[in-house]
Design a protein around this motif. Structure first.
Motif, PDB file in Angstrom:
ATOM      1  N   GLN A  19      -1.885  36.419  48.526  1.00  0.00           N
ATOM      2  CA  GLN A  19      -2.843  35.635  49.305  1.00  0.00           C
ATOM      3  C   GLN A  19      -4.115  36.418  49.621  1.00  0.00           C
ATOM      4  O   GLN A  19      -5.211  35.879  49.577  1.00  0.00           O
ATOM      5  CB  GLN A  19      -2.189  35.167  50.617  1.00  0.00           C
ATOM      6  N   ASP A 134       2.480  28.038  45.568  1.00  0.00           N
ATOM      7  CA  ASP A 134       2.005  26.649  45.459  1.00  0.00           C
ATOM      8  C   ASP A 134       2.396  25.843  46.696  1.00  0.00           C
ATOM      9  O   ASP A 134       1.580  25.081  47.233  1.00  0.00           O
ATOM     10  CB  ASP A 134       2.564  25.985  44.202  1.00  0.00           C
ATOM     11  N   ASN A 137       0.285  27.029  49.652  1.00  0.00           N
ATOM     12  CA  ASN A 137      -1.086  26.519  49.540  1.00  0.00           C
ATOM     13  C   ASN A 137      -1.161  25.039  49.873  1.00  0.00           C
ATOM     14  O   ASN A 137      -2.141  24.575  50.468  1.00  0.00           O
ATOM     15  CB  ASN A 137      -1.666  26.787  48.158  1.00  0.00           C
ATOM     16  N   THR A 140      -1.180  24.835  53.669  1.00  0.00           N
ATOM     17  CA  THR A 140      -2.255  25.507  54.373  1.00  0.00           C
ATOM     18  C   THR A 140      -3.410  24.543  54.591  1.00  0.00           C
ATOM     19  O   THR A 140      -3.939  23.950  53.647  1.00  0.00           O
ATOM     20  CB  THR A 140      -2.749  26.734  53.584  1.00  0.00           C
ATOM     21  N   ASP A 142      -7.104  24.518  56.060  1.00  0.00           N
ATOM     22  CA  ASP A 142      -8.210  25.393  56.503  1.00  0.00           C
ATOM     23  C   ASP A 142      -9.099  24.682  57.485  1.00  0.00           C
ATOM     24  O   ASP A 142      -9.371  23.565  57.476  1.00  0.00           O
ATOM     25  CB  ASP A 142      -9.016  25.878  55.306  1.00  0.00           C
TER      26      ASP A 142
END
Length: 142
Positions: A19, A134, A137, A140, A142
Motif C-alpha cells: 500500500q 483488491d 482497495n 477503502t 478516500d
C-alpha cells in the motif's frame, strides 16, 4: 482452538508494504505504527518473511519491499513463513497400547486431522496477497 497472531501480523505487514510502496519509507517503526505492536515483533516477522523469499529488507535507508508479485504470494506461503511447522496438530507419540482408546486413537483420528489440515492449507493456498489487496482497495473510501 486459537492460532497465534503471526499470520495476521505478517499479512498486515505485507499489505502495508504494498500500500505504501513509494509513498513512505517502509521501516519497522512505520509498520509497527500500523500494526500497533512493538517494532521488535515487526523485525522478527520481517526476518521470517525475508527468509521465505517474500520480502527484501535493506537496513538503514532502504526499508522493506515485496520480493514477489502479490499475485504470486499466497496465504499458505505467508503461513509457512511465520508458522514453520509441518503439522497443524501435534499428536502425542506414545498412547498406551494396553488401553482400548490408546491402542486405537491414531487409527481413528489421524486421517481426520490430516483431512482438516489439507482443507485448511488448500484454502490458504487459494487466497493470494493480490486478492486481499483488491478486497482492501474495494473497501477503502478516500
Amino acid at each position: 482452538m486459537q492460532f497465534s497472531s503471526r499470520l495476521p501480523i505478517a499479512v498486515h505487514i505485507l499489505l502495508c508494504i504494498r500500500q505504501f510502496d513509494g509513498v513512505y519509507k517502509i521501516t519497522s517503526n512505520f509498520l509497527a505504527s500500523s500494526v500497533n505492536v512493538n517494532p521488535v515483533i515487526i523485525r522478527k516477522t520481517l526476518g521470517q518473511l525475508k527468509a521465505a523469499g517474500l520480502v527484501t529488507v535493506e537496513a538503514g535507508v532502504g526499508g522493506a519491499s515485496l520480493a514477489k508479485a502479490p499475485e504470486d504470494i499466497t496465504l499458505l506461503d505467508i503461513f509457512y513463513a511465520v508458522e514453520p511447522q509441518e503439522e497443524l496438530f501435534h499428536f502425542h507419540e506414545n498412547p498406551n497400547p494396553n488401553c482400548p482408546v490408546g491402542k486405537n486413537v491414531h487409527a481413528v483420528l489421524d486421517d481426520k486431522l490430516h483431512s482438516v489440515q489439507k482443507a485448511m492449507t488448500d484454502q490458504l493456498a487459494a487466497i493470494t496477497l493480490q486478492s486481499l489487496i483488491d478486497d482492501m482497495n474495494a473497501r477503502t473510501v478516500d
